[in-house]
Scaffold this active site. Structure first.
Site, PDB file in Angstrom:
ATOM      1  CG  HIS A  91      37.891 -74.666 -65.673  1.00 32.30           C
ATOM      2  ND1 HIS A  91      38.011 -74.825 -66.872  1.00 32.30           N
ATOM      3  CD2 HIS A  91      36.699 -75.433 -65.615  1.00 32.30           C
ATOM      4  CE1 HIS A  91      36.912 -75.559 -67.378  1.00 32.30           C
ATOM      5  NE2 HIS A  91      36.333 -76.023 -66.353  1.00 32.30           N
ATOM      6  CB  ILE A  92      37.288 -73.995 -59.155  1.00 32.24           C
ATOM      7  CG1 ILE A  92      36.350 -72.237 -58.702  1.00 32.24           C
ATOM      8  CG2 ILE A  92      38.629 -73.770 -58.966  1.00 32.24           C
ATOM      9  CD1 ILE A  92      36.681 -71.912 -57.394  1.00 32.24           C
ATOM     10  N   GLY A  93      34.595 -74.779 -61.122  1.00 35.77           N
ATOM     11  CA  GLY A  93      33.244 -75.288 -61.238  1.00 35.77           C
ATOM     12  C   GLY A  93      32.714 -76.487 -60.388  1.00 35.77           C
ATOM     13  NE  ARG A 128      35.333 -77.118 -71.386  1.00 40.09           N
ATOM     14  CZ  ARG A 128      34.846 -77.876 -70.258  1.00 40.09           C
ATOM     15  NH1 ARG A 128      34.505 -77.095 -69.270  1.00 40.09           N
ATOM     16  NH2 ARG A 128      35.303 -79.118 -70.000  1.00 40.09           N
ATOM     17  CD  GLU A 151      39.766 -72.532 -68.663  1.00 39.51           C
ATOM     18  OE1 GLU A 151      40.156 -73.772 -68.180  1.00 39.51           O
ATOM     19  OE2 GLU A 151      38.903 -71.835 -68.743  1.00 39.51           O
ATOM     20  CG  LEU A 203      17.313 -75.648 -68.515  1.00 44.34           C
ATOM     21  CD1 LEU A 203      17.564 -74.761 -67.699  1.00 44.34           C
ATOM     22  CD2 LEU A 203      15.769 -76.006 -68.813  1.00 44.34           C
ATOM     23  N   GLY A 204      20.794 -77.887 -69.652  1.00 47.33           N
ATOM     24  CA  GLY A 204      21.231 -79.365 -69.479  1.00 47.33           C
ATOM     25  C   GLY A 204      21.120 -79.748 -68.109  1.00 47.33           C
ATOM     26  CB  ILE A 240      25.154 -77.911 -65.055  1.00 52.94           C
ATOM     27  CG1 ILE A 240      26.197 -79.119 -64.999  1.00 52.94           C
ATOM     28  CG2 ILE A 240      25.750 -76.831 -64.389  1.00 52.94           C
ATOM     29  CD1 ILE A 240      27.571 -79.080 -65.696  1.00 52.94           C
ATOM     30  NE  ARG A 259      22.261 -78.892 -78.631  1.00 53.44           N
ATOM     31  CZ  ARG A 259      22.882 -79.978 -78.437  1.00 53.44           C
ATOM     32  NH1 ARG A 259      23.653 -80.410 -79.645  1.00 53.44           N
ATOM     33  NH2 ARG A 259      23.045 -80.463 -77.365  1.00 53.44           N
ATOM     34  CB  THR A 260      15.864 -80.096 -77.701  1.00 48.34           C
ATOM     35  OG1 THR A 260      16.600 -80.383 -76.526  1.00 48.34           O
ATOM     36  CG2 THR A 260      16.444 -80.534 -78.926  1.00 48.34           C
TER      37      THR A 260
END
Ligand code: GLV
Ligand code: GLV
Length: 336
Positions: free
Chosen positions: A293-295, A245, A274, A162-163, A165, A185-186
């Site tokens: 890979h077109i995010g 990734r 890729e 949950l960064g 993005i 992680r946090t």
């Protein structure tokens, strides 16, 4: 890539062809050379030859910037990656050599979240299969369960990573009345308050989510995080989405889980290797929606990423602190 180099001007090498107007600020301060293609990655020998004389490299996520590159780059001060991810760069080695590593966070959050959600919707509602079906002339009649998928609204989404993005994806999920779980992680109590996201352990999340969405960066800890066990923890009806990734997933385990019916479907924007080989077993499955890979691939956002990469280089070469510095330890040991 040939010609005389003005010894006073910094030499900047860009590993893909970028629009002239975007790189104009770099030309204003330095000698700039570019790999001449936008659809073919830089050849390794060309990268190495240019790294040898470069003060700055503007790189793509498809370039492996390892010890070899940084060792030959005797004058190298900055590697500016045109991506938020930087797993293609050996950051500890860069720090060791006093080289700044920069990325392009923030400018791509909404664009990548849009794509992630589009992939989720496409996988759940079988959009790609349906589009192929109609173009193949297979549509003979309306029928009650023709291409019936699964609902997205009011379901449970589990976001792993949950960064920024991930939070932008959660915001979209909230609009679809989804129940939002996350693992990170946090803990992010701000996101919990604002989005109603509920923190879970990895296992709890996998066991409860209808949609498992992977947005965690690739690190030594997250490599093959999604292994056979992880897929076994998921519901049989679960849909797995990966927009981070490829190597965060053990692709063989994912294939086995899909074939064994341990999960229902997968939407993948990224792959371990890729471009993925067209004969990759995952691509043979009807319940896999695959994208190249077109995010962050909107014209607006890609331009912003290019501009940001240029600003990162300008900052380092003019003795300023770049906006998006990955290895903050660099500040204490930068090369002059
Ligand atoms: C794309 O995957 C990025 O890291 O920007
Ligand atoms: C990016 O991968 C994030 O975690 O936001």
């Amino acid at each position: 890539m040939e010609g005389e180099i003005d010894m006073d001007k910094p030499y900047i090498f860009i590993t893909r062809k970028l629009p002239e107007e975007v790189i104009a600020p770099l030309r204003a301060i330095g000698e700039v050379e570019m790999w001449p293609y936008d659809d073919v990655p830089v050849a390794r020998d060309v990268l190495l030859a240019n790294a040898k004389k470069a003060d700055a490299l503007l790189t793509m996520l498809s370039d492996r910037i390892d010890r070899e590159v940084m060792e030959v780059g005797e004058k190298l001060k900055v590697v500016a990656n045109m991506a938020v991810g930087f797993d293609n760069i050996d950051v500890p080695v860069a720090t060791e050599y006093g080289i700044a590593v920069c990325n392009t966070p923030d400018v791509l959050n909404d664009t990548t979240a849009d794509l992630t959600f589009a992939l989720l919707l496409a996988t759940a509602r079988r959009i790609v299969e349906a589009a192929e079906y109609i173009k193949a002339g297979e549509w003979k009649s309306w029928s009650p369960f023709l291409l019936a998928g699964t609902d997205v609204h009011h379901k449970t989404i589990g976001i792993v990573g949950l960064g920024k993005i991930g939070q932008a994806v959660a915001k979209r999920a909230k609009g679809f009345d989804m129940n939002i779980l996350y693992h990170n992680r946090t803990r992010n109590e701000e996101a919990e308050r604002q989005l109603g996201a509920v923190y879970c352990t990895f296992q709890q999340l996998l066991q409860a989510a209808d949609f498992v969405v992977c947005l965690t960066p690739l690190t030594a800890e997250t490599r093959h995080l999604f292994n056979r066990q992880a897929f076994r923890w998921m519901k049989k009806s679960a849909i797995f989405i990966n927009a981070s990734r490829g190597a965060v997933v053990d692709e063989e385990a994912l294939y086995e889980a899909l074939v064994a019916g341990e999960i229902a479907a997968a939407g993948l924007d990224v792959f371990t290797k890729e471009p993925v080989d067209p004969s990759h077993p995952l691509l043979s499955l009807k319940n896999v929606v695959a994208l190249p890979h077109i995010g962050s691939a909107s014209i607006e956002t890609r331009r912003k990423m290019m501009e940001r990469s240029c600003r990162n280089i300008l900052a380092v070469l003019t003795g300023e602190t770049p906006e998006a510095l990955v290895n903050t330890e660099w500040l204490a040991q930068k090369r002059s």
